[in-house]
Structure formats: C-alpha cells, structure tokens
Design an enzyme around this catalytic site. Structure first.
Site, PDB file in Angstrom:
ATOM      1  N   ASP A  18      34.468  42.265  48.400  1.00  0.00           N
ATOM      2  CA  ASP A  18      35.723  42.643  49.034  1.00  0.00           C
ATOM      3  C   ASP A  18      35.451  42.903  50.521  1.00  0.00           C
ATOM      4  O   ASP A  18      34.293  43.024  50.941  1.00  0.00           O
ATOM      5  CB  ASP A  18      36.252  43.901  48.332  1.00  0.00           C
ATOM      6  N   ASP A  20      37.981  45.054  53.141  1.00  0.00           N
ATOM      7  CA  ASP A  20      38.393  46.409  53.523  1.00  0.00           C
ATOM      8  C   ASP A  20      37.924  47.437  52.499  1.00  0.00           C
ATOM      9  O   ASP A  20      38.182  47.307  51.301  1.00  0.00           O
ATOM     10  CB  ASP A  20      39.920  46.477  53.636  1.00  0.00           C
TER      11      ASP A  20
END
Length: 240
Positions: A18, A20
């Site tokens: 991922d 953020d």
C-alpha cells in the site's frame, strides 16, 4: 502486539505494498504525501532483486500514484481499477464517477466544515480528518446515498469514506496480478495499514502467503510493523 515480519525472501515471493499509511505517513492533505528521501531507490533495488515482482496497490488514482513513486515498478491505482506495468504511462484522463454521485457526495461534504472530497477517477473519497466528530453522521449520510447507487459500495477507512465501484478491490487486484508475469507462481506478501488492505492480506494468506499490518488495529495479518519508518527498515534490509 503482532510479531515483526520475517526477513523478506528474495526468491519465490511477490511483494505488494500500500502507499498512504504504509510507505508514507497519512497527512491531512493527500497532496502533501510523498515517499521519504531514498525511498524510490529502495523500491527500485528491491524490485530488481525480486525479478520485478513488486507492486504498489493504492486507493489513489493511478495518475496521482505514478507522480509519487518510481515509474519502473508496477502501480495499481483506484484499488486496482487501473494497472500500469513498469515503464507504462497511465492514460491521460481517468474515467470519472457518475456526475450525479459526485454532486451528491460533494453536497454531503459541504454540510460539514472541514470535510472535503478527493476525486480519484471512479472513486470518490470524502475526507473528514479535520472534522472527526462528524464521522458518524457523514457515514450515515454516505450509507444512505450509496444504498441507492447501483454498482457502488461504501468503504470506510481512516478518517475517510470512499464511494467506489464494487470491483475496485485490492484483493481482486492481488489475484489478478498473480495471474500474470512476473508474479505468476510466486507466494504473495501484502503490507498495508487500512481496511481496504485487509482484502488483499486475506487473499495473500489464502494463497499461502502472509500479511503485514502497519500501525494499530485488528487485522488478518499475523505480522505487524509500527509505522512507515519500520516498513522502510524492513524493505531496506531486503534491498541491500
């Protein structure tokens, strides 16, 4: 407290990350989020050691994501709605969410001071980090709205409510990538911090791999890292 993940193997593994909250701390302004100094070089080195089997899977629009990470790694934006191979440029224009839906989400945001909408192609993210006390009311309003929109679901996250197409799913994206080179036949490892990442971690575990939960909270993952800084230490150790 979850156990720290084992050292990352450099063969037989496909790594999914991922953005953020995992590679960069979450900020009130999503436009202010970038990789740390040296991060791009670590991702490139690690991708090379993994034979290219490293992909970033983000809720950000792929054009936005591509402006913040190296273009020579795999990038999946919009929770996987668009995927770019290394060196591939995204289409110039994103497919937008239906205008009637966008207008309705903006109206909900306008009802709360501090709430804002981030258009991410077909995904609409309503951020309320500046108005956390309004979270329950905003979620109730969004649930009512999305219940009447065919093909869309509501995905709550950390101080954000995302209206997204039903097929915008990181778990689906992980399995799609595992069907193509250079990921095919490899054991998946997924690291993420938020609810949207749990779909991908669950798929990774089901396929014989494992998940790494970043930060606090319940998770399917057996392993955990405290914050993005800890993620980078884990990645850098493998990239050296």
């Amino acid at each position: 407290m979850s156990l720290p993940p084992p050292p990352l193997p450099l063969s037989g593994v496909a790594l999914f990350l991922d953005f953020d909250g995992t590679l960069a701390p979450i900020a009130a302004d999503p436009d202010a989020v970038f990789l740390p100094e040296g991060g791009a070089e670590i991702l490139r080195a690690l991708s090379a050691k993994l034979g290219g089997a490293l992909a970033l899977i983000s809720g950000r629009d792929v054009r936005d994501l591509s402006a913040r990470v190296p273009a020579d790694v795999w990038r999946a934006g919009g929770h996987g709605l668009e995927i770019c191979a290394p060196g591939e440029k995204p289409e110039a224009q994103a497919v937008a969410a239906p205008q009637t839906l966008a207008d309705a989400v903006n109206a909900i945001a306008d009802s709360v001071e501090g709430a804002r909408v981030e258009p991410k192609g077909e995904v609409l993210a309503l951020h309320y980090r500046a108005a956390p006390e309004a979270g329950p009311a905003l979620q109730a309003a969004m649930e009512k709205l999305i219940a009447g929109v065919d093909g869309y679901i509501l995905q709550p996250g950390k101080m954000v409510l995302e209206a997204k197409p039903v097929h915008a799913n990181k778990g689906i994206t992980l399995t799609r990538l595992l069907d193509r080179p250079p990921f095919a036949g490899l054991t998946p490892v997924m690291a993420g911090d938020d609810a949207t990442d749990e779909d991908a971690m669950e798929e990774a575990i089901a396929l014989g791999g494992y998940g790494v939960k970043v930060g606090p909270g319940d998770s399917h993952a057996a392993y955990g890292l405290k914050n993005p800084a800890a993620v980078w230490r884990w990645l850098e150790a493998a990239a050296q």
